[in-house]
Write a protein that holds these residues in place. Structure first.
Motif, PDB file in Angstrom:
ATOM      1  N   PHE A 141       0.856  -1.103  -0.064  1.00  0.00           N
ATOM      2  CA  PHE A 141      -0.043  -0.021   0.095  1.00  0.00           C
ATOM      3  C   PHE A 141       0.927   1.245  -0.014  1.00  0.00           C
ATOM      4  CE2 PHE A 141      -2.272   3.556   2.226  1.00  0.00           C
ATOM      5  CZ  PHE A 141      -3.562   3.374   1.521  1.00  0.00           C
ATOM      6  N   ARG A 142       1.782   1.253   0.793  1.00  0.00           N
ATOM      7  CA  ARG A 142       2.922   2.469   0.854  1.00  0.00           C
ATOM      8  C   ARG A 142       3.727   2.719  -0.355  1.00  0.00           C
ATOM      9  NH1 ARG A 142       3.774   0.584   6.340  1.00  0.00           N
ATOM     10  NH2 ARG A 142       5.473  -0.513   5.684  1.00  0.00           N
ATOM     11  N   ALA A 143       3.944   1.521  -1.086  1.00  0.00           N
ATOM     12  CA  ALA A 143       4.786   1.555  -2.420  1.00  0.00           C
ATOM     13  C   ALA A 143       3.728   2.316  -3.281  1.00  0.00           C
ATOM     14  CB  ALA A 143       5.439   0.478  -2.761  1.00  0.00           C
ATOM     15  N   VAL A 144       2.681   1.622  -3.546  1.00  0.00           N
ATOM     16  CA  VAL A 144       1.754   2.047  -4.519  1.00  0.00           C
ATOM     17  C   VAL A 144       1.299   3.559  -4.512  1.00  0.00           C
ATOM     18  CG1 VAL A 144      -0.793   1.687  -5.447  1.00  0.00           C
ATOM     19  CG2 VAL A 144       0.674  -0.232  -5.038  1.00  0.00           C
ATOM     20  N   ARG A 145       1.010   3.927  -3.123  1.00  0.00           N
ATOM     21  CA  ARG A 145       0.425   5.285  -2.841  1.00  0.00           C
ATOM     22  C   ARG A 145       1.926   6.328  -3.179  1.00  0.00           C
ATOM     23  NH1 ARG A 145      -3.067   5.078  -4.562  1.00  0.00           N
ATOM     24  NH2 ARG A 145      -5.078   4.395  -3.732  1.00  0.00           N
ATOM     25  N   ALA A 146       2.876   5.760  -2.931  1.00  0.00           N
ATOM     26  CA  ALA A 146       4.161   6.524  -3.494  1.00  0.00           C
ATOM     27  C   ALA A 146       4.227   6.761  -4.823  1.00  0.00           C
ATOM     28  CB  ALA A 146       5.356   6.152  -2.890  1.00  0.00           C
ATOM     29  N   TRP A 147       3.688   5.567  -5.641  1.00  0.00           N
ATOM     30  CA  TRP A 147       3.773   5.498  -7.242  1.00  0.00           C
ATOM     31  C   TRP A 147       2.555   6.555  -7.695  1.00  0.00           C
ATOM     32  CZ3 TRP A 147       0.876   2.949 -11.004  1.00  0.00           C
ATOM     33  CH2 TRP A 147       1.596   2.713 -12.199  1.00  0.00           C
ATOM     34  N   THR A 148       1.445   6.353  -7.267  1.00  0.00           N
ATOM     35  CA  THR A 148       0.335   6.940  -7.680  1.00  0.00           C
ATOM     36  C   THR A 148      -0.759   7.410  -6.633  1.00  0.00           C
ATOM     37  OG1 THR A 148      -1.425   7.220  -9.422  1.00  0.00           O
ATOM     38  CG2 THR A 148      -0.948   4.964  -8.409  1.00  0.00           C
ATOM     39  N   PRO A 149      -1.603   8.777  -6.325  1.00  0.00           N
ATOM     40  CA  PRO A 149      -2.483   8.780  -5.849  1.00  0.00           C
ATOM     41  C   PRO A 149      -3.996   8.366  -6.178  1.00  0.00           C
ATOM     42  CG  PRO A 149      -2.052  10.625  -6.873  1.00  0.00           C
ATOM     43  CD  PRO A 149      -1.123   9.647  -7.384  1.00  0.00           C
ATOM     44  N   ASN A 150      -4.105   7.815  -7.380  1.00  0.00           N
ATOM     45  CA  ASN A 150      -5.226   7.584  -7.991  1.00  0.00           C
ATOM     46  C   ASN A 150      -6.119   6.136  -7.093  1.00  0.00           C
ATOM     47  OD1 ASN A 150      -4.350   9.130  -9.979  1.00  0.00           O
ATOM     48  ND2 ASN A 150      -4.018   7.421 -11.547  1.00  0.00           N
ATOM     49  N   PRO A 151      -7.331   6.366  -7.091  1.00  0.00           N
ATOM     50  CA  PRO A 151      -7.911   5.291  -6.356  1.00  0.00           C
ATOM     51  C   PRO A 151      -7.929   4.208  -7.037  1.00  0.00           C
ATOM     52  CG  PRO A 151      -9.617   7.035  -7.387  1.00  0.00           C
ATOM     53  CD  PRO A 151      -8.178   7.586  -7.608  1.00  0.00           C
ATOM     54  N   LEU A 152      -7.780   3.095  -6.144  1.00  0.00           N
ATOM     55  CA  LEU A 152      -7.923   1.830  -6.616  1.00  0.00           C
ATOM     56  C   LEU A 152      -9.430   1.462  -7.101  1.00  0.00           C
ATOM     57  CD1 LEU A 152      -6.854  -1.100  -7.217  1.00  0.00           C
ATOM     58  CD2 LEU A 152      -7.160  -1.662  -4.941  1.00  0.00           C
ATOM     59  N   SER A 153      -9.741   0.893  -8.343  1.00  0.00           N
ATOM     60  CA  SER A 153     -11.096   0.688  -8.650  1.00  0.00           C
ATOM     61  C   SER A 153     -11.101  -0.766  -8.988  1.00  0.00           C
ATOM     62  CB  SER A 153     -11.272   1.554 -10.218  1.00  0.00           C
ATOM     63  OG  SER A 153     -10.411   0.992 -11.053  1.00  0.00           O
ATOM     64  N   ILE A 154     -10.142  -1.469  -9.548  1.00  0.00           N
ATOM     65  CA  ILE A 154     -10.206  -2.847  -9.859  1.00  0.00           C
ATOM     66  C   ILE A 154      -8.908  -3.664  -9.341  1.00  0.00           C
ATOM     67  CG2 ILE A 154     -10.297  -4.703 -11.539  1.00  0.00           C
ATOM     68  CD1 ILE A 154     -12.302  -2.820 -13.098  1.00  0.00           C
ATOM     69  N   ALA A 155      -9.022  -4.809  -8.903  1.00  0.00           N
ATOM     70  CA  ALA A 155      -7.986  -5.539  -8.687  1.00  0.00           C
ATOM     71  C   ALA A 155      -8.243  -6.952  -9.297  1.00  0.00           C
ATOM     72  CB  ALA A 155      -7.479  -5.744  -6.956  1.00  0.00           C
ATOM     73  N   PHE A 156      -7.358  -7.608  -9.978  1.00  0.00           N
ATOM     74  CA  PHE A 156      -7.480  -8.968 -10.502  1.00  0.00           C
ATOM     75  C   PHE A 156      -6.591  -9.888  -9.693  1.00  0.00           C
ATOM     76  CE2 PHE A 156      -7.683  -6.131 -14.245  1.00  0.00           C
ATOM     77  CZ  PHE A 156      -8.958  -6.401 -14.518  1.00  0.00           C
ATOM     78  N   TYR A 157      -7.194 -11.042  -9.163  1.00  0.00           N
ATOM     79  CA  TYR A 157      -6.439 -11.985  -8.642  1.00  0.00           C
ATOM     80  C   TYR A 157      -5.981 -13.110  -9.816  1.00  0.00           C
ATOM     81  CZ  TYR A 157      -8.580 -10.898  -3.984  1.00  0.00           C
ATOM     82  OH  TYR A 157      -8.823 -10.650  -2.803  1.00  0.00           O
TER      83      TYR A 157
END
Length: 426
Positions: A66-82
């Motif tokens: 979560f921390r790494a992704v938030r440092a990469w982009t502030p865009n809201p997470l809409s979809i996650a694929f497993y």
């Protein structure tokens, strides 16, 4: 793509580096595509102000992801694929779900194959077993098994196409390491997300402690996606692969490796051979032995053969004595009596180990301990034999089982029982 990431991937391809890279940042791969390296990698996408994830990592790495992704982009997470339902791919959603709730946004949508939900239900039924086998596999006595899961919101059957912004995600259901796997292709970026269908080691398709796996279907899936035209392949374990030619080579040679095991096994099975003969006769193609992505460091060919037997031939191994066998301790005690006692078996185990026959030594040491389960001297032999077996193995699967066996006997020597249920419990 960053030069550092490209250089790393190049050295992995050349066999100069191990493929695992555990970092704390999302690495830029191409426009709007990132790669987060961890025990289970996550792939990140940005489009039209949204964040999309392919795989979400393990329970132990969710906060770091979560921390790494938030440092990469502030865009809201809409979809996650497993990519599939193994726990190192599906446990990173909680921080994103909490973020959405705190900001009053809709909860992100999780998309997966429909069999992922069936896997989670099975995990609930076998939580204790999964705790035991994963402690043994990874040599971590503190490892626990989850009791709750973030279920998919949307499931599909064979294929699914989903468009967000300027990106199209083409999903394919495949079988290989699992029966619930998804491969994603994003044609606008020529990116192929492989999940565990490409692992940078010999395919994990025979794990002796896990449910049925699918070698032939795995090969078919690799041949199918090899023709998509991808220029970047992002597996969920190990390094990216850059370049259409290399991607094709990696996929087709892995398929060839699997198909060879399938063909040899089926030929012998159809000839009426017993399992014992087959596992000692089948070998992977010699001309692929040096490939850095086909090294048996996790699973190994002998275990794949056993899985093929289970898939096509059932559980009876062809030895009539094993159809309705006597209990192992009873057989061991009878053999010990014939040999002149359990110590005689232990001595024979040491001789076999000294002669370099660790397979035979394992049989003899195990029989000796089963025939006299409280004898500390015999358990010292058993511990030594299985420690030697572990040191001689390359695959994590074999190392885990043999190391665990040695630890069982060491526990007897130290005056307390094994950690889990075993014939040596006091």
């Amino acid at each position: 793509m960053s030069e550092t990431l490209f250089d790393y991937a190049e050295r992995v391809w050349q066999g100069e580096l191990d493929s695992n890279w555990f970092g704390d940042e999302v690495q830029d791969v191409t426009k709007g595509v990132g790669w987060y390296p961890a025990f289970g990698n996550s792939i990140t996408f940005t489009t039209a102000g949204e964040l999309i994830l392919f795989d979400t990592g393990s329970p132990f790495g969710a906060a770091n992801l979560f921390r790494a992704v938030r440092a990469w982009t502030p865009n809201p997470l809409s979809i996650a694929f497993y990519s599939h339902g193994h726990i190192d791919h599906v446990f990173g959603m909680e921080p994103f779900d909490k973020e959405a709730a705190a900001l009053g946004r809709p909860r992100p949508i999780v998309v997966a194959h429909q069999a992922v939900t069936e896997r989670f239900a099975r995990y609930a039924l076998t939580r204790g077993y999964n705790r035991v086998i994963n402690r043994r596999q990874f040599q971590d006595s503190s490892l626990d098994w989850p009791s709750s899961y973030r279920f998919p919101d949307v499931t599909y059957h064979e294929t699914m196409t989903l468009t967000r912004g300027d990106l199209m995600f083409r999903l394919f259901h495949v079988k290989g390491e699992t029966d619930d796997a998804t491969i994603a292709y994003i044609p606008q970026r020529k990116v192929l997300c492989m999940g565990d269908m490409f692992l940078w080691v010999a395919p994990n398709c025979g794990n002796p402690q896990k449910v049925q796996r699918f070698p032939a279907e795995w090969a078919q899936a690799l041949r199918r996606v090899a023709g998509l035209g991808a220029e970047i392949m992002l597996p969920s374990h190990g390094a990216p692969v850059f370049g259409a030619s290399r991607i094709t080579t990696a996929l087709l040679e892995t398929a060839e490796w699997l198909e060879s095991l399938v063909e040899q096994t089926l030929r012998l099975l159809n000839e009426g051979a017993r399992l014992d003969e087959i596992i000692h006769a089948v070998r992977p193609p010699a001309h692929l032995a040096a490939r850095p992505f086909l090294q048996a460091r996790y699973d190994e060919p002998e275990f794949v053969v056993r899985n093929l037997w289970r898939q096509y031939g059932g559980w009876y191994d062809g030895n009539p004595a094993n159809l309705k066998p006597a209990p192992d301790p009873v057989v061991a005690q009878a053999v010990a009596e014939l040999a002149g006692g359990a110590q005689a078996l232990a001595d024979a185990a040491l001789r076999a180990a000294s002669d370099g026959d660790l397979r035979l030594a394992g049989h003899l040491a195990e029989m000796a301990a089963l025939a006299d389960p409280s004898d500390e001297g015999i358990h010292r032999v058993r511990a030594d034999v299985f420690s030697a077996r572990a040191k001689a193995e390359r695959s994590l699967m074999a190392q885990g089982v043999f190391t665990w066996a040695a630890a069982e006997s060491q526990a007897i020597i130290d005056g307390h029982g094994p950690e889990t249920r075993s014939p040596f419990r006091r």
